[in-house]
Design a protein around this motif. Structure first.
Motif, mmCIF file in Angstrom:
data_model
loop_
_atom_site.group_PDB
_atom_site.id
_atom_site.type_symbol
_atom_site.label_atom_id
_atom_site.label_comp_id
_atom_site.label_asym_id
_atom_site.label_seq_id
_atom_site.Cartn_x
_atom_site.Cartn_y
_atom_site.Cartn_z
ATOM 1 N N LEU A 94 52.772 12.927 -5.471
ATOM 2 C CA LEU A 94 52.466 13.119 -6.897
ATOM 3 C C LEU A 94 52.915 14.520 -7.314
ATOM 4 O O LEU A 94 52.562 15.493 -6.645
ATOM 5 N N GLU A 98 46.729 18.192 -11.879
ATOM 6 C CA GLU A 98 45.772 17.196 -12.380
ATOM 7 C C GLU A 98 45.628 17.230 -13.897
ATOM 8 O O GLU A 98 45.477 16.200 -14.536
ATOM 9 N N TRP A 101 49.071 16.001 -17.003
ATOM 10 C CA TRP A 101 49.524 14.694 -17.471
ATOM 11 C C TRP A 101 49.416 14.635 -18.977
ATOM 12 O O TRP A 101 48.330 14.758 -19.527
ATOM 13 N N LYS A 105 45.757 9.769 -17.628
ATOM 14 C CA LYS A 105 44.828 10.422 -16.719
ATOM 15 C C LYS A 105 45.562 10.517 -15.376
ATOM 16 O O LYS A 105 46.230 9.557 -14.975
ATOM 17 N N ALA A 106 45.454 11.655 -14.685
ATOM 18 C CA ALA A 106 46.132 11.776 -13.395
ATOM 19 C C ALA A 106 45.613 10.697 -12.443
ATOM 20 O O ALA A 106 44.408 10.537 -12.292
ATOM 21 N N GLU A 110 47.542 16.426 -7.254
ATOM 22 C CA GLU A 110 48.901 16.966 -7.084
ATOM 23 C C GLU A 110 49.236 17.064 -5.587
ATOM 24 O O GLU A 110 48.402 17.507 -4.800
ATOM 25 N N GLY A 234 56.257 11.789 -11.449
ATOM 26 C CA GLY A 234 55.393 12.146 -12.579
ATOM 27 C C GLY A 234 55.767 11.320 -13.799
ATOM 28 O O GLY A 234 56.705 10.522 -13.757
ATOM 29 N N TRP A 284 53.748 20.451 -14.335
ATOM 30 C CA TRP A 284 53.983 19.988 -12.963
ATOM 31 C C TRP A 284 53.440 21.037 -11.991
ATOM 32 O O TRP A 284 53.313 22.221 -12.330
ATOM 33 N N SER A 396 50.709 3.438 -13.411
ATOM 34 C CA SER A 396 50.497 4.518 -12.436
ATOM 35 C C SER A 396 49.550 4.058 -11.329
ATOM 36 O O SER A 396 48.794 4.856 -10.771
#
Ligand SMILES: Cc1cc2nc3c(=O)[nH]c(=O)nc-3n(C[C@H](O)[C@H](O)[C@H](O)COP(=O)(O)OP(=O)(O)OC[C@H]3O[C@@H](n4cnc5c(N)ncnc54)[C@H](O)[C@@H]3O)c2cc1C
Length: 435
Positions: A94, A98, A101, A105-106, A110, A234, A284, A396
């Protein structure tokens, strides 16, 4: 594969374009004792300073065209550094933080590992493009290639094919193979300038490409992430890194989506501003930020591919490699398809014993190569959607993405190429032809 008959064939082939596709085709023709000339528009053979990776199918195709390609490739190919990761194509992680995004929602933390994809026997296998081109050029005898020859016209003239170049000169051949890349002039001539599938289409994605000295990358990221191939996924973007040049260099490609889906600049490769790249990857995580900050002389590439052409040949004129089926790079399979094309077509032409049979070879080539290579183009677009959480079904959902990633490349990598050739030979032998 080596021909059983060592006499030179009674026809001459013109190969237009000296990239990976054209050179593999030329070497295949030479191996089959077929007289040939390569016409390259540039003043010399050249490739860009970037990495290119090959799947197991592509590496096998090299051996099948000429074992010396594979020997040369093995001298310069680089894989993952850690023995435990030798069979891995990529590890998928990932990418964003967090809270990075934008509209989701993440789905996890990470750096969280999503999947490890195995490519049996080959793993990650990559080279510096210019070095691979040198391997191919070394197998071409003097006098076979001509430079500064930009093909403008290809037409039938009596029993022969007549090529006209931009400098006004001409040449004749019995067959012409257009290997002149994604902006192919040969494709325009063969399909027609106005045909709906002739022109490449912008895929809505672009990519920053650059290299990093491995010592610097390893210091910043640690050995595991730097020296073994990684992808960071991502929303609307992904970043990949893999080692090249025997581990001395890290190759980086950082992809983004152009949300309006349009590319208006005539140029497809632009110098880039680092601030634009950082703005694209805002939110990121640390690994990606470190990779971006270390990229040396990056440029930005608009990614185009071809709509599926209704044919790869007409009479004694055929298309090969990106000229036939330019693809996005999301499966690392475009150049591999060019090498497969060259294996099949050189072997079919190796079985042709008179000029009259050339069209049958092209017919059989088209029949086996078009469906497979066009499927690579289509599934490559799908791959980017998966990596960038744009796939309608997978979204996701990391569990589903892992499952999908672990099996979606098998049909590309496990292709039985000698069997594909046998199928083509049967089509050629059945005398089916031609348009
Ligand atoms: C960002 C990116 C990353 C990629 N990564 C990978 C990867 O990891 N693995 C992979 O398998 N593929 C990858 N690909 C795809 C791969 O680069 C291409 O599929 C491959 O290079 C195509 O080779 P080609 O010989 O068909 O065309 P090209 O390499 O484009 O060669 C065409 C040649 O023809 C010449 N030419 C052009 N016009 C004329 C004319 N009119 N007359 C005569 N000569 C002419 C050119 O000068 C050039 O030498 C990637 C592509 C991109 C954009």
């Amino acid at each position: 594969m080596a021909p059983s008959d060592t006499r030179e064939k009674p026809f001459h082939v013109a190969v237009c374009g000296g990239g990976i596709g054209g050179l593999c085709m030329l070497i295949g023709l030479l191996r089959q004792n077929i007289s040939c000339t390569l016409y390259e528009s540039a003043a010399a053979f050249a490739e860009i300073g970037a990495g290119v990776s090959f799947g197991p199918n592509a590496v096998r195709a090299m051996s099948l065209i000429d074992p010396d390609i594979k020997k040369g490739y093995d001298r310069i190919a680089t894989g993952n550094a850690w023995p435990a990761k030798k069979n891995l194509w990529f590890e998928f992680n990932l990418g964003p933080k967090e809270d990075g995004w934008k509209d989701l929602k993440a789905p996890g933390k990470e750096g969280q590992r999503i999947a490890q994809v195995v490519a049996l026997d080959v793993g990650q296998s990559s080279v510096h493009r210019a070095h691979f081109l040198d391997v191919l050029v070394d197998l071409v005898p003097d006098g076979v290639a001509q430079f500064g020859k930009r093909v403008e016209k290809v037409e039938k003239k009596g029993q022969k094919m007549l090529l006209t170049f931009q400098d006004g000169s001409t040449a004749e051949a019995d067959a012409v193979i257009g290997c002149d890349g994604v902006k192919s002039r040969a494709r325009q001539i063969l399909l027609g300038e106005d045909h709906e599938t002739t022109n490449p289409t912008f895929t809505g994605k672009y990519a920053y490409r650059g290299l990093i000295p491995m010592e610097k990358a390893a210091k910043a990221l640690g050995d595991e992430l730097a020296r073994n191939s990684q992808m960071y996924l991502g929303r609307h973007g992904h970043v990949l890194t893999f080692p090249i040049e025997n581990g001395k260099t890290m190759n980086v490609v950082a992809f983004q989506t152009k949300m309006d889906g349009k590319w208006e600049d005539e140029r497809w490769v632009l110098p880039m501003k680092k601030e634009d790249m950082f703005a694209d990857f805002e939110g990121w995580g640390e690994s990606v930020q470190k990779v971006l900050s270390l990229m040396e002389k990056p440029d930005v590439w608009a990614l185009f591919d071809h709509p599926p052409a209704p044919t790869y040949f007409k009479g004694h004129f055929a298309l090969l490699g990106d000229a036939a089926h330019a693809s996005t790079p999301h499966q690392g399979a475009g150049a591999g398809q060019a090498i497969e094309d060259a294996f099949i077509l050189s072997n079919l032409l190796g079985q042709v014993n008179s000029v009259d049979e050339i069209e049958r070879a092209f017919y059989a080539y088209d029949a086996v190569r078009r469906p497979r290579s066009q499927k690579v183009v289509a599934t490559s677009r799908d791959a980017a959607k998966i990596y960038e959480f744009e796939d309608e079904k997978l979204k996701s959902n990391l569990v589903m993405i892992k499952k999908t990633l672990e099996m979606r490349y098998d049909w590309i990598w496990n292709e039985d190429l000698p069997q594909q050739l046998k199928t083509a030979e049967a089509i050629m032998g059945s005398g089916q032809a031609c348009r």
